[in-house]
Structure formats: structure tokens, C-alpha cells
Design an enzyme around this catalytic site. Structure first.
Site, mmCIF file in Angstrom:
data_model
loop_
_atom_site.group_PDB
_atom_site.id
_atom_site.type_symbol
_atom_site.label_atom_id
_atom_site.label_comp_id
_atom_site.label_asym_id
_atom_site.label_seq_id
_atom_site.Cartn_x
_atom_site.Cartn_y
_atom_site.Cartn_z
ATOM 1 C CB ALA A 37 34.868 64.456 36.237
ATOM 2 C CB CYS A 119 29.702 68.578 40.913
ATOM 3 S SG CYS A 119 29.243 67.208 39.855
ATOM 4 C CE LYS A 158 34.894 74.985 38.780
ATOM 5 N NZ LYS A 158 33.788 74.123 38.422
ATOM 6 N N GLY A 220 32.678 80.319 33.530
ATOM 7 C CA GLY A 220 31.425 80.094 32.798
ATOM 8 C C GLY A 220 31.430 80.772 31.452
ATOM 9 C CG ASP A 221 28.743 80.273 29.017
ATOM 10 O OD1 ASP A 221 28.949 79.057 29.153
ATOM 11 O OD2 ASP A 221 27.615 80.782 29.024
HETATM 12 C C1 LIG Z 1 32.828 67.218 31.223
HETATM 13 C C2 LIG Z 1 32.889 68.165 32.372
HETATM 14 C C3 LIG Z 1 33.373 67.732 33.586
HETATM 15 C C4 LIG Z 1 33.420 68.604 34.673
HETATM 16 N N1 LIG Z 1 33.936 68.166 35.859
HETATM 17 C C5 LIG Z 1 34.069 69.024 36.895
HETATM 18 C C6 LIG Z 1 34.699 68.633 38.103
HETATM 19 O O1 LIG Z 1 35.187 67.500 38.251
HETATM 20 N N2 LIG Z 1 34.763 69.544 39.098
HETATM 21 C C7 LIG Z 1 34.246 70.816 38.967
HETATM 22 O O2 LIG Z 1 34.326 71.610 39.895
HETATM 23 N N3 LIG Z 1 33.661 71.209 37.830
HETATM 24 C C8 LIG Z 1 33.577 70.358 36.794
HETATM 25 N N4 LIG Z 1 33.028 70.788 35.627
HETATM 26 C C9 LIG Z 1 32.578 72.180 35.510
HETATM 27 C C10 LIG Z 1 33.677 73.069 34.930
HETATM 28 O O3 LIG Z 1 34.815 73.095 35.759
HETATM 29 C C11 LIG Z 1 33.166 74.510 34.729
HETATM 30 O O4 LIG Z 1 32.789 75.029 35.963
HETATM 31 C C12 LIG Z 1 31.979 74.571 33.786
HETATM 32 O O5 LIG Z 1 32.169 73.729 32.670
HETATM 33 C C13 LIG Z 1 31.747 76.008 33.287
HETATM 34 O O6 LIG Z 1 32.881 76.501 32.638
HETATM 35 P P1 LIG Z 1 32.988 76.589 31.027
HETATM 36 O O7 LIG Z 1 31.814 77.360 30.550
HETATM 37 O O8 LIG Z 1 34.299 77.247 30.778
HETATM 38 O O9 LIG Z 1 32.912 75.182 30.493
HETATM 39 C C14 LIG Z 1 32.965 69.932 34.539
HETATM 40 C C15 LIG Z 1 32.484 70.366 33.302
HETATM 41 C C16 LIG Z 1 32.453 69.507 32.232
HETATM 42 C C17 LIG Z 1 31.946 70.009 30.898
#
Ligand SMILES: Cc1cc2nc3c(=O)[nH]c(=O)nc-3n(C[C@H](O)[C@H](O)[C@H](O)COP(=O)(O)O)c2cc1C
Length: 343
Positions: A37, A119, A158, A220-221
């Protein structure tokens, strides 16, 4: 506002990179750009697609019809300007509203609906949406059945690993999802309690992968090609999803694809190449949001693009207060010239 035709739509060669089939859709590869988002808007998704993501997922769309008329919702709804698979994420807790939100997006051209049960935001969880739903498997089932019945495009889910460390029920939820006709499950390897703290764990994801037959996407990460490979090998997952590591680096997907294909790292992007991408991104943001909003949204992206350069703090402080587009463009050009001169 929505014309972002200036962005190129060339794609990388996928070679031996694996694909994943979600319902009736086979992605060009199994590297997915996460919904974020405030970030994964159309301009950002275009870049992720151009730089190799097999699918990009749009920012969450609220199922509550009271907010559908807002500018935010209208910008998030599925659009024919999207390239690649048009995947829209919906969030909410009322099964009928969720079904209607899915229908609305399908009518607007969505090719895949993703349901957000990951979320962790308080304002979302307070309404029993997002990750809070994982505490109520019966309601999860009800929502999934309603949404799957409402649309004839694939529906995915998700989730996180659970609500907290004593309630890690991603396996139960994933099994319910499979029973309800969900076509793929993405798991962020943290509980809601973790928020974004600590390190993601992949053991729970591996267990889910062993137990269900629909595709499992690990998340994740994952912040480097090497990490992507490790997660694939450890979990045996069908795909991976990258969120934060694509901020300021939407080309991470082609880096991962290249590494998985060749076993060594792709050459890093040159300053000239990065400058060109950043300028195109900026222009796309101005066009998509209009100049007033576009230049404000540009600030965070420019922060991410530039923070890899040493001594760039002063530039970012200056950039953060610029309030017209030509100043933003000129200041960025000067920044990249300086980087080049210092090389
Ligand atoms: C700024 C931000 C906004 C996010 N918005 C959503 C969202 O709208 N829907 C969702 O399912 N996950 C959302 N997430 C979670 C990410 O999709 C992801 O699951 C999470 O960041 C872990 O992945 P990463 O370690 O690659 O960042 C958001 C994460 C961040 C940092």
C-alpha cells in the site's frame, strides 16, 4: 492522469527460470512483486514488470463500498493500463462485501484476485481484517467461499504464519484455502505479533508446502538473489514474493532471475541506467497522480533510489522540500552528474 505510456514494456528473457501456474494463468516466471500500500501503484508495478517480475500485485483495495468513490480506491482498482497479469488485492472482513469487491475488480479487468489476510496494521485489524482474520478460521472459510464463488478468475490468499508465536496456524488456514478453491497461498514468514521485527522464518512455509497441492509462494526478507535461491531450496516453494527489497531497486527481479539461471550475479546497473529508470519513474508518477500528488509520492521513491550512494543525505534533505516538478528533475539530474563526476 493514467497515461504512462512513456514507460517501456520490454521484458527479460526467462530462459530456464521456472514458471508457476495459478488456476488458469501461467506466469512467465515465479518471481512476484508484492502488494505494498502506498508503493505498488501502477508506475511501480510497470517497473517491476519491465525488470522481470512474473506478476505484480496491486495495493490493497478496501472491500467496504463506502470508500469505493474515493480517489484512492479509484487509483487502486484494476485498470486496462496494467501490463502483465492484472492482479488486485482486496481487504475486508465481511464475506458479501469481499465478494462484491472481487466482482467489481473482475468487471474492471482484474485477472486474479488476491485476498489480504496478512496486513498487521491496527486500523485494519481493528475491523477484523488483514491478519486478524487468521484467528477466526470459520470466518476465513466463509470469506474464501464467497469470493471464489463470486468470480470466475483465480483467487489467491496472502497470510502470515499466524497471529502470534502461540497461534501459528498458517497450515490450518492454507488447508482451508485449498478446500475452498483458492489457487495459491502466499505466506509471509512472520506472525502478526512480529509485525516486521526479527527475521522471517521459512520452516512454517516449508511445512505448508509439504501439506498442500496448490502453489505456495514464500515471502519475507528476500532481499538478494542469493537469499531467493536459499528460500527456494529450503522451502521447495513454487514462487517467491519480494516487497521491500524492490523499493528503489525494481530491477531486483531480473537480478534474481539471472542468478537462478546462471549461478553468478548479473552486472550491476550503471549510474546512467539508474538515472534513466529514476527519471522515467518520476515522469510516470507525475502523469499517473498529477503533478501535485506525484511529486510528493516521488520523494520516498527517490529516497530509496539514492540512499545507496555515499554522502547523499544532503541531497535527500534538499529534495524532500522541493515542491515543483521541474526543480525535482533538475536537482536529480545534478545529483547524478555529481555521482558520475566523482566516479
Ligand atoms: C509499505 C508496505 C506496505 C504494504 N502493503 C501491503 C498490502 O497492501 N497488502 C499486503 O498483503 N501486504 C502488504 N505489505 C506486506 C508485504 O507485501 C510483504 O508481505 C512484507 O513486506 C514482507 O516482505 P518483504 O520482507 O519482502 O518486505 C506491505 C509492506 C510494506 C513495507
Amino acid at each position: 492522469m493514467r497515461n504512462i505510456a512513456t514507460l517501456k514494456t520490454d521484458s527479460i528473457k526467462t530462459g530456464t527460470i521456472k514458471t508457476v501456474t495459478i488456476g488458469n494463468i501461467t506466469l512467465r516466471n515465479n518471481l512476484i512483486a508484492a502488494p505494498m500500500a502506498g508503493i505498488s501503484d501502477l508506475p511501480f508495478r510497470h517497473l517491476c514488470h519491465r525488470f522481470g517480475a512474473g506478476m505484480t500485485v496491486a495495493e490493497m483495495f478496501l472491500a467496504n463500498p463506502d470508500v469505493w468513490h474515493t480517489e484512492k480506491s479509484s487509483l487502486r482498482i484494476s485498470s486496462s493500463a496494467d501490463i502483465g497479469v492484472r492482479a488486485v488485492q482486496i481487504v475486508g472482513s465481511d464475506p458479501s462485501e469481499m465478494a462484491k469487491a472481487a466482482e467489481l475488480n473482475a468487471k474492471h479487468g482484474a485477472e486474479l484476485i488476491d485476498i489480504n489476510m496478512g496486513c498487521p496494521a491496527k486500523k485494519v485489524n481493528k475491523k477484523l481484517a488483514g491478519s486478524a482474520l487468521m484467528q477466526y478460521p470459520d470466518l476465513v472459510r466463509d470469506i474464501l467461499l464467497h469470493v471464489v464463488k463470486a468470480v470466475d478468475i483465480p483467487v489467491t490468499l496472502k497470510i502470515r504464519t499466524g497471529w502470534d508465536s502461540t497461534h501459528k496456524n498458517c497450515l490450518e488456514i492454507a488447508q482451508i484455502a485449498e478446500e475452498c478453491g483458492i489457487k495459491a497461498v502466499t505466506i509471509h514468514g512472520r506472525t502478526r505479533e512480529c509485525l516486521f521485527r526479527g527475521e522471517a522464518e521459512y520452516e512454517s512455509i516449508k511445512k505448508v508446502k509439504e501439506a498442500i497441492t496448490i502453489p505456495v509462494i514464500a515471502n519475507g526478507d528476500i532481499d538478494s538473489p542469493e537469499k531467493a535461491k536459499e528460500v527456494f531450496q529450503y522451502t521447495n516453494c513454487d514462487g517467491i514474493m519480494v516487497a521491500r527489497a524492490a523499493e528503489g531497486r525494481p530491477w531486483i527481479f531480473e537480478e534474481i532471475a539471472f542468478y537462478l539461471q546462471h549461478g553468478f550475479a548479473k552486472r550491476s546497473k550503471t549510474v546512467d541506467e539508474i538515472e534513466q529508470i529514476v527519471m522515467e519513474h518520476l515522469d510516470a508518477l507525475y502523469q499517473f497522480y498529477g503533478e501535485y500528488k506525484g511529486l510528493r509520492i516521488a520523494r520516498k521513491h527517490i529516497n530509496w533510489y539514492t540512499n545507496q550512494y555515499v554522502n547523499s543525505d544532503q541531497f535527500r534533505r534538499l529534495f524532500s522540500v522541493l515542491d515543483n516538478t521541474s526543480d525535482q528533475i533538475q536537482t536529480l539530474k545534478a545529483f547524478f552528474n555529481q555521482i558520475r563526476n566523482n566516479q
